[in-house]
Structures are given as C-alpha cells and as structure tokens.
Design an enzyme around this catalytic site. Structure first.
Site, mmCIF file in Angstrom:
data_model
loop_
_atom_site.group_PDB
_atom_site.id
_atom_site.type_symbol
_atom_site.label_atom_id
_atom_site.label_comp_id
_atom_site.label_asym_id
_atom_site.label_seq_id
_atom_site.Cartn_x
_atom_site.Cartn_y
_atom_site.Cartn_z
ATOM 1 N N GLY A 1 -34.248 -5.067 78.259
ATOM 2 C CA GLY A 1 -34.801 -5.579 77.000
ATOM 3 C C GLY A 1 -35.111 -7.059 77.036
ATOM 4 N N ASN A 2 -34.245 -7.856 77.666
ATOM 5 C CA ASN A 2 -34.443 -9.317 77.633
ATOM 6 C C ASN A 2 -35.662 -9.766 78.439
ATOM 7 O OD1 ASN A 2 -33.162 -8.740 80.097
ATOM 8 N ND2 ASN A 2 -32.378 -10.822 80.238
ATOM 9 N N LYS B 1 -29.843 7.505 71.417
ATOM 10 C CA LYS B 1 -30.648 6.378 71.921
ATOM 11 C C LYS B 1 -31.015 5.429 70.780
ATOM 12 C CE LYS B 1 -32.917 4.231 75.068
ATOM 13 N NZ LYS B 1 -32.088 3.518 76.036
ATOM 14 N N LYS C 1 -34.736 4.506 80.075
ATOM 15 C CA LYS C 1 -35.626 4.012 81.138
ATOM 16 C C LYS C 1 -34.908 3.864 82.478
ATOM 17 C CE LYS C 1 -34.498 -0.648 81.430
ATOM 18 N NZ LYS C 1 -33.370 -0.609 80.574
ATOM 19 N N LYS D 1 -26.798 2.565 83.295
ATOM 20 C CA LYS D 1 -27.313 1.852 84.478
ATOM 21 C C LYS D 1 -26.498 2.238 85.715
ATOM 22 C CE LYS D 1 -28.713 -1.972 81.635
ATOM 23 N NZ LYS D 1 -30.023 -1.379 81.332
HETATM 24 N N1 ADP Z 1 -18.903 -3.562 82.727
HETATM 25 C C1 ADP Z 1 -19.971 -4.294 82.390
HETATM 26 N N2 ADP Z 1 -20.490 -5.175 83.270
HETATM 27 C C2 ADP Z 1 -21.581 -5.916 82.926
HETATM 28 N N3 ADP Z 1 -22.193 -5.830 81.729
HETATM 29 C C3 ADP Z 1 -21.724 -4.950 80.821
HETATM 30 C C4 ADP Z 1 -20.579 -4.146 81.106
HETATM 31 N N4 ADP Z 1 -20.329 -3.368 80.017
HETATM 32 C C5 ADP Z 1 -21.253 -3.687 79.103
HETATM 33 N N5 ADP Z 1 -22.105 -4.617 79.569
HETATM 34 C C6 ADP Z 1 -23.244 -5.148 78.788
HETATM 35 O O1 ADP Z 1 -24.345 -4.308 79.053
HETATM 36 C C7 ADP Z 1 -25.537 -5.078 78.895
HETATM 37 C C8 ADP Z 1 -26.716 -4.331 79.496
HETATM 38 O O2 ADP Z 1 -27.071 -3.284 78.636
HETATM 39 P P1 ADP Z 1 -28.360 -3.365 77.676
HETATM 40 O O3 ADP Z 1 -28.442 -4.699 77.045
HETATM 41 O O4 ADP Z 1 -28.297 -2.170 76.792
HETATM 42 O O5 ADP Z 1 -29.483 -3.158 78.760
HETATM 43 P P2 ADP Z 1 -31.017 -3.568 78.915
HETATM 44 O O6 ADP Z 1 -31.023 -4.849 79.710
HETATM 45 O O7 ADP Z 1 -31.605 -2.439 79.693
HETATM 46 O O8 ADP Z 1 -31.642 -3.722 77.561
HETATM 47 C C9 ADP Z 1 -25.170 -6.376 79.582
HETATM 48 O O9 ADP Z 1 -25.983 -7.438 79.198
HETATM 49 C C10 ADP Z 1 -23.711 -6.578 79.125
HETATM 50 O O10 ADP Z 1 -23.653 -7.342 77.946
HETATM 51 N N1 CP Z 2 -36.406 3.728 76.688
HETATM 52 C C1 CP Z 2 -35.406 2.837 76.898
HETATM 53 O O1 CP Z 2 -34.447 3.072 77.647
HETATM 54 O O2 CP Z 2 -35.536 1.628 76.202
HETATM 55 P P1 CP Z 2 -34.482 0.437 76.137
HETATM 56 O O3 CP Z 2 -34.143 0.067 77.559
HETATM 57 O O4 CP Z 2 -35.200 -0.669 75.420
HETATM 58 O O5 CP Z 2 -33.289 0.945 75.384
#
Ligand code: ADP
Ligand code: CP
Length: 320
Positions: free
Chosen positions: A12-13, A129, A213, A275
C-alpha cells in the site's frame, strides 16, 4: 546466460500514504518507479503487481454515491478492473518518466488480469479483506446497521469494510504476460490481486470479491517460472516478537523455521501473515526459488543480499 525474472508485489505505501488524491498517488508511484528501474538497470526482467484495497473501496463508494437508473453502480469485480486500469496507467506514466530520465528504452504495459477462483471457496462465507477508508468503531457499526455490508477492525489501524477474499486458483493471462516479458517489456499485472472470476461452462464470470495481491503475485510468479518473488511493504524485514522489546529481525530464513514462527503467532493476520504464507508457497516449489520480503527503499539492496528477509527451502542465500 538465462535472464533473471522477478515478480515484484507493491504494498500500500508504494501507492498511497494517507492522501487519496490522484496527484498524491501519482507522486508516490514516481518514487516507487525510481526503485524499480534499478532492477532494469541490473538486467533483471520485472513483472510489477500491486494492491488496490484503498482504491477499490473508494471506487465502490463513488459508485454507491452516484447510483441511479441512468448511472447504475458497478459491481465489485468491475471496480477491481477499474482499479487495475487506474493504477496501471499511473504506474506506466511513472515508469516511462524514470526510464526516459535514465536513457532506457523499454515499453511498459498493463495487462488487465483475470484470476480464476473457486466459487465454493469458504472465503465467500467469511469476508476478511479490508478495503476503502478507515472508520471509527461507532461509524462502522452504524454503517453496518444501515447497509448490507461488513466491517472489521484492521490490524490496530481502525475499522474498514471487509469483503470475501478467495484464494487464486489460476491466472487467465499468465502466458501472454510471460510472452510480453520475453519480448523485453516491463509488465504490470494481477493488480489488486487480479479480477476474481469463476469458470462456467462457456465463459468466465466476474464475482464480487478482492483477492489478496500477495497470493496472486505468488501464483503468477509460479506460473511464469520467476526466479524470485519480491514482496515490498512498509518494513525492511519480517520480525519475530514484532513491536515487542524482544523483537528480532529475520534475515535468511528457511520454510521450516517460518512455519514454527507462524505456529507461535508472530505474524499478524491480514498484514504480515498473508505475506509470509505467500512467501512460503512460492519458495517451497523449488530450491532455486526465493521470496524476499522487504521495504521499497531496501528492495535493490535485498536482491544483492544486503537487506530484507529471504525465504527459501534451505536458507540458501539470495538472488544475486
Ligand atoms: N511480524 C511482523 N514483522 C514485520 N511486520 C509486521 C509483523 N506483523 C505485522 N506487521 C505489520 O505488517 C505490515 C505489512 O502489512 P500491510 O501494511 O497490510 O501490507 P501492504 O504493504 O501490502 O499494504 C508491516 O508494515 C508491519 O507494520
Ligand atoms: N488486493 C489487495 O491485496 O490489496 P491491498 O494490498 O491494498 O490490501
């Protein structure tokens, strides 16, 4: 020598950090493109995938707000297709700009990607989701009372609408994606996890869901025989005891060890857990395949073995 091929899944970031305007998202993608073009300069073929949770949720809200007989609201699968086109278009512009700056001639193309799911996937009975903006608990409960929608708390960040997220079974466009890569193009595919479709006797039918994703990227990496799956997110590494005094960084980790940490509840559901699960699923298909989980800023260092969490069958080291 065989060219290296990687699937890079953008978190997302990489697209949006708070500001949902088109300008802000395009600016974020330009920064992202700068990191990705480093891979091209190193001679690595890349397939870029990305999330769409915030964007597809906002598109859905826009549909509801404008819904009328003359301008009917579009269903979620169609909103997913819109998000693929929108983010793909921004990403193409951003990549073109950086490629031009660095004097690299390459085409960047977005493939509208359909991902087949199982209509009997239990995920259809349990929406998980998160999509769209964050709400307070009070706001979320009120919307749930007034509409046929579900909301859940999202990893300590607030309440969000949740929709079913079935697992990807196959990717309809994987062969054409591979051909485009082999012809030397940069491909953006399985955006937002791909458009979820089910197979009927004669056709594919869109279904209301949002695929994760990271799982879709893992499936694509498998189908195009990528050397590595690179999952980029907001943290440089996966940690055990995350955010606790005993927090420990994982650098080179085997699937066996990761499974122990999963059992120990080290990875948050809905954020790091999918992930890690996707990382394992890809790496366990061959000792030659690795998954790297790291931040956008460390992506390039990670393929050189200087950063990130590398997941492989036998702690086999890094890609470079
Ligand atoms: N064990 C872990 N190690 C590292 N990050 C973790 C852990 N558990 C939770 N996280 C969090 O998960 C986040 C990633 O998930 P998310 O923000 O949903 O993913 P995306 O980058 O795909 O949007 C990390 O930025 C962190 O804050
Ligand atoms: N489709 C999907 O996984 O989107 P985000 O990573 O933004 O949750």
């Amino acid at each position: 020598m065989k060219r290296r091929k990687v699937v890079i899944a953008l978190g997302g970031n990489a697209i949006q950090s708070g500001d949902a305007t088109a300008e802000a998202q395009q600016l974020a993608l330009e920064k992202t493109a700068r990191q990705l073009v480093d891979f091209i300069e190193k001679g690595i073929d890349i397939i870029i995938s990305h999330g769409n949770g915030p964007q597809v949720g906002n598109i859905l809200l826009q549909q509801a707000a404008a819904d009328s007989v003359k301008n009917p609201a579009m269903p979620l699968d169609t909103c997913g297709a819109m998000s693929q086109g929108m983010i793909g278009y921004w990403m193409q512009n951003a990549m073109d700009k950086v490629l031009k700056e660095r004097g690299i001639k390459k085409n960047v193309v977005t493939v509208v990607t359909r991902v087949v799911v199982d209509q009997n996937d239990p995920a259809f009975l349990n929406p998980t989701k998160p999509i769209g903006p964050f709400y307070s608990e009070e706001e979320a409960r009120q919307i749930m009372e007034e509409t046929a929608t579900f909301f859940k708390e999202d990893a300590g960040r607030g309440w969000r609408r949740v929709v079913p997220s079935p697992k990807p079974v196959s990717i309809r466009e994987h062969s054409v994606i591979n051909s485009l890569i082999q012809q030397g193009n940069i491909v953006i595919a399985v955006g937002g996890g791909g458009i979820p479709v089910i197979e009927t006797e004669n056709s594919l039918l869109g279904i209301e869901a949002v695929i994760d994703k990271d799982f879709a990227s893992q499936k694509l990496a498998e189908l195009v025989d990528a050397d590595a799956l690179i999952i980029l997110t907001a943290v440089d590494n996966v940690y055990i005891d995350f955010n606790k005094p005993a927090q420990k960084k994982l650098a080179d980790v085997s699937i066996e060890e990761l499974n122990v940490y999963i059992e120990g509840g080290h990875f948050a559901a809905g954020s790091m857990l999918p992930k890690v699960e996707a990382a394992i699923k890809f790496a366990e298909t061959s000792p030659d395949r690795k998954t790297i989980i790291t931040s956008l800023d460390q992506a390039f260092n990670a393929i050189e073995g200087k950063a990130g969490t590398v997941v492989s069958l036998h702690r086999a080291g890094v890609l470079a």
